[in-house]
Design a protein around this motif. Structure first.
Motif, mmCIF file in Angstrom:
data_model
loop_
_atom_site.group_PDB
_atom_site.id
_atom_site.type_symbol
_atom_site.label_atom_id
_atom_site.label_comp_id
_atom_site.label_asym_id
_atom_site.label_seq_id
_atom_site.Cartn_x
_atom_site.Cartn_y
_atom_site.Cartn_z
ATOM 1 N N ARG A 68 0.827 -1.210 -0.049
ATOM 2 C CA ARG A 68 0.056 0.053 0.123
ATOM 3 C C ARG A 68 0.933 1.229 -0.028
ATOM 4 O O ARG A 68 0.664 2.258 -0.657
ATOM 5 C CB ARG A 68 -1.122 0.063 1.143
ATOM 6 C CG ARG A 68 -2.379 -0.118 1.179
ATOM 7 C CD ARG A 68 -2.982 0.047 2.256
ATOM 8 N NE ARG A 68 -3.634 -1.511 2.269
ATOM 9 C CZ ARG A 68 -3.680 -2.149 3.614
ATOM 10 N NH1 ARG A 68 -2.982 -1.410 4.680
ATOM 11 N NH2 ARG A 68 -4.341 -3.419 3.563
ATOM 12 N N ASP A 69 1.918 1.127 0.791
ATOM 13 C CA ASP A 69 2.879 2.445 1.003
ATOM 14 C C ASP A 69 3.489 2.485 -0.216
ATOM 15 O O ASP A 69 3.865 3.779 -0.728
ATOM 16 C CB ASP A 69 3.513 2.338 2.180
ATOM 17 C CG ASP A 69 3.001 2.574 3.340
ATOM 18 O OD1 ASP A 69 1.682 2.954 3.352
ATOM 19 O OD2 ASP A 69 3.494 2.062 4.654
ATOM 20 N N TYR A 72 1.155 4.099 -2.529
ATOM 21 C CA TYR A 72 1.122 5.813 -2.355
ATOM 22 C C TYR A 72 2.436 6.529 -2.618
ATOM 23 O O TYR A 72 1.960 7.580 -3.126
ATOM 24 C CB TYR A 72 0.644 5.806 -0.677
ATOM 25 C CG TYR A 72 0.788 7.000 -0.241
ATOM 26 C CD1 TYR A 72 -0.365 7.851 -0.638
ATOM 27 C CD2 TYR A 72 1.696 7.582 0.394
ATOM 28 C CE1 TYR A 72 -0.441 9.358 -0.063
ATOM 29 C CE2 TYR A 72 1.917 8.922 0.780
ATOM 30 C CZ TYR A 72 0.724 9.690 0.603
ATOM 31 O OH TYR A 72 0.594 11.069 1.228
ATOM 32 N N GLU A 76 1.554 9.793 -4.942
ATOM 33 C CA GLU A 76 1.569 10.787 -3.996
ATOM 34 C C GLU A 76 2.100 12.233 -4.917
ATOM 35 O O GLU A 76 1.316 13.195 -4.867
ATOM 36 C CB GLU A 76 2.006 10.698 -2.751
ATOM 37 C CG GLU A 76 1.622 12.021 -1.756
ATOM 38 C CD GLU A 76 2.615 13.111 -1.731
ATOM 39 O OE1 GLU A 76 2.401 14.288 -1.421
ATOM 40 O OE2 GLU A 76 3.657 12.817 -2.339
ATOM 41 N N SER A 280 -6.860 10.852 -5.211
ATOM 42 C CA SER A 280 -6.306 10.999 -3.986
ATOM 43 C C SER A 280 -5.323 9.792 -3.899
ATOM 44 O O SER A 280 -5.898 8.585 -4.148
ATOM 45 C CB SER A 280 -7.253 10.933 -2.872
ATOM 46 O OG SER A 280 -6.541 10.266 -1.794
ATOM 47 N N ARG A 282 -3.753 8.402 -1.501
ATOM 48 C CA ARG A 282 -3.841 7.669 -0.278
ATOM 49 C C ARG A 282 -5.242 6.651 -0.573
ATOM 50 O O ARG A 282 -5.206 5.436 -0.401
ATOM 51 C CB ARG A 282 -4.215 8.692 0.927
ATOM 52 C CG ARG A 282 -4.407 7.974 2.089
ATOM 53 C CD ARG A 282 -3.690 6.916 2.284
ATOM 54 N NE ARG A 282 -2.044 7.207 2.907
ATOM 55 C CZ ARG A 282 -1.007 6.569 2.885
ATOM 56 N NH1 ARG A 282 -1.232 5.167 2.774
ATOM 57 N NH2 ARG A 282 -0.038 6.969 3.338
ATOM 58 N N ASP A 283 -6.359 7.489 -1.016
ATOM 59 C CA ASP A 283 -7.515 6.551 -1.266
ATOM 60 C C ASP A 283 -7.353 5.506 -2.468
ATOM 61 O O ASP A 283 -7.756 4.274 -2.151
ATOM 62 C CB ASP A 283 -8.581 7.453 -1.806
ATOM 63 C CG ASP A 283 -9.151 8.475 -0.491
ATOM 64 O OD1 ASP A 283 -8.893 8.188 0.487
ATOM 65 O OD2 ASP A 283 -10.047 9.303 -1.091
ATOM 66 N N ASP A 286 -5.161 2.819 -0.639
ATOM 67 C CA ASP A 286 -5.895 1.856 0.594
ATOM 68 C C ASP A 286 -7.041 1.149 -0.161
ATOM 69 O O ASP A 286 -7.365 -0.070 0.214
ATOM 70 C CB ASP A 286 -6.764 2.935 1.252
ATOM 71 C CG ASP A 286 -5.904 3.781 2.324
ATOM 72 O OD1 ASP A 286 -4.858 3.264 2.405
ATOM 73 O OD2 ASP A 286 -6.018 4.753 3.125
#
Ligand SMILES: Nc1nc2c(ncn2[C@@H]2O[C@H](COP(=O)(O)OP(=O)(O)OP(=O)(O)O)[C@@H](O)[C@H]2O)c(=O)[nH]1
Ligand SMILES: [Mg+2]
Length: 289
Positions: A68-69, A72, A76, A280, A282-283, A286
């Motif tokens: 996930r990271d 991201y 980002e 986003s 992040r969204d 996730d």
């Protein structure tokens, strides 16, 4: 809404505490199957492997969190917002190949701006495909905004000129231009786009504030090629990802941003006017696992 993305990628990691050679290969294959390009998939897997080996991973949840990271971090930097700060009329050219979701995205944008209290004019710049003008008109009726159109076959640059003229006369805030779903390999159609672009520059004293490229989330690595061609023609300022709700993939976003270095500004997640959200990272990250 995005729950289906990367389904197989998540499944590879589920039930695992660590990565071994076999699961690394499986993970890489799953990423590629989710439309992540091979080089990016290899980078992500390598990163996970390093982090896993450095001892930070002892269970499935941590492994998923690392993935996930990784996603991201890559996305980002490419979170963007639409440029609405320019002197009115803020002008947007919406670009993309056939059927990606241009006209629907325009309707959603118009709806969002209208809801925010702005006056919106749509320019029916797709004079090429039969019924394109009527389709835009139908959306505009639902949104409650004006369409500037000419007949089918008319010069889209002339439509653009009329729309900017009308926007100025009326004091409109935003002009959004539809364009033909041109094959990016057709030089004459790209030339037509450049001409529209020049008209905006002449009328506004600056290039179109957004040259928004719509990419269908189901498109694989060919999206990068599409992006390059449009970027070369008119300089793309932002990407709209359409149909993210209808794909189990979505990995295109990772290689697209890395290759083109153009921000993603909005995401289409359905066929209704409300189904447009800001991008986003992040969204997205996730949602994928
Ligand atoms: N599920 C889903 N469908 C979408 C989305 N955006 C567009 N569509 C559908 O995709 C199809 C094509 O959309 P259009 O907006 O007509 O695409 P276009 O790029 O204008 O197509 P052309 O003008 O023919 O080049 C339509 O059936 C839309 O309803 C989305 O975010 N989610
Ligand atoms: Mg269209």
């Amino acid at each position: 809404m995005l729950k289906g993305l990367f389904r197989r990628v998540g499944n590879v990691l589920r039930g695992r505490a660590t990565l071994n050679e076999e699961s690394i290969d499986e993970l890489e294959a799953a990423l590629v199957q989710a439309d992540v390009s091979v080089p990016v998939a290899m980078e992500i897997v390598e990163q996970l492997q390093e982090q896993a080996e450095s001892g930070r991973v002892t269970d499935e949840e941590s492994l998923l969190a690392l993935l996930r990271d990784a996603v991201y971090e890559r996305l980002e930097p490419w979170e963007g917002t639409l440029n609405l700060a320019a002197d009115p009329p803020v002008t947007m050219l919406v670009l993309g190949v056939n059927g990606v979701g241009k006209t629907t995205t325009i309707a959603k944008l118009a709806y969002a701006f209208k809801t925010a209290g702005m006056d919106v004019i749509l320019a029916a710049g797709d004079t090429f495909r039969a019924a394109a003008i009527e389709q835009l008109q139908a959306w505009a009726n639902r949104v409650g905004c004006q369409v500037i159109a000419q007949k089918m076959g008319a010069d889209p640059a002339a439509v653009m000129f009329d729309a900017l003229d009308a926007a100025r006369a009326r004091g409109s805030d935003v002009v959004i231009a539809d364009t033909a779903g041109r094959l990016h390999t057709k030089i004459n159609l790209m030339e037509e786009l450049r001409k529209m672009s020049r008209i905006v520059e002449r009328a506004n004293g600056r290039p179109a504030d957004e040259r928004l490229l719509v990419i269908d989330a189901n498109t694989g690595q060919n999206a990068i090629n599409q992006g390059r061609q449009f970027h070369q023609a008119v300089g793309v300022t932002g990407i709209a990802i359409a149909k993210l709700d209808s794909t189990a993939k979505g990995g295109t976003l990772l290689s697209l941003t890395q290759e083109l270095e153009i921000p993603i500004k909005v995401v289409g997640v359905g066929e209704r006017l409300e189904d447009l959200i800001p991008f986003s990272a992040r969204d997205f990250a996730d949602a994928i696992v």
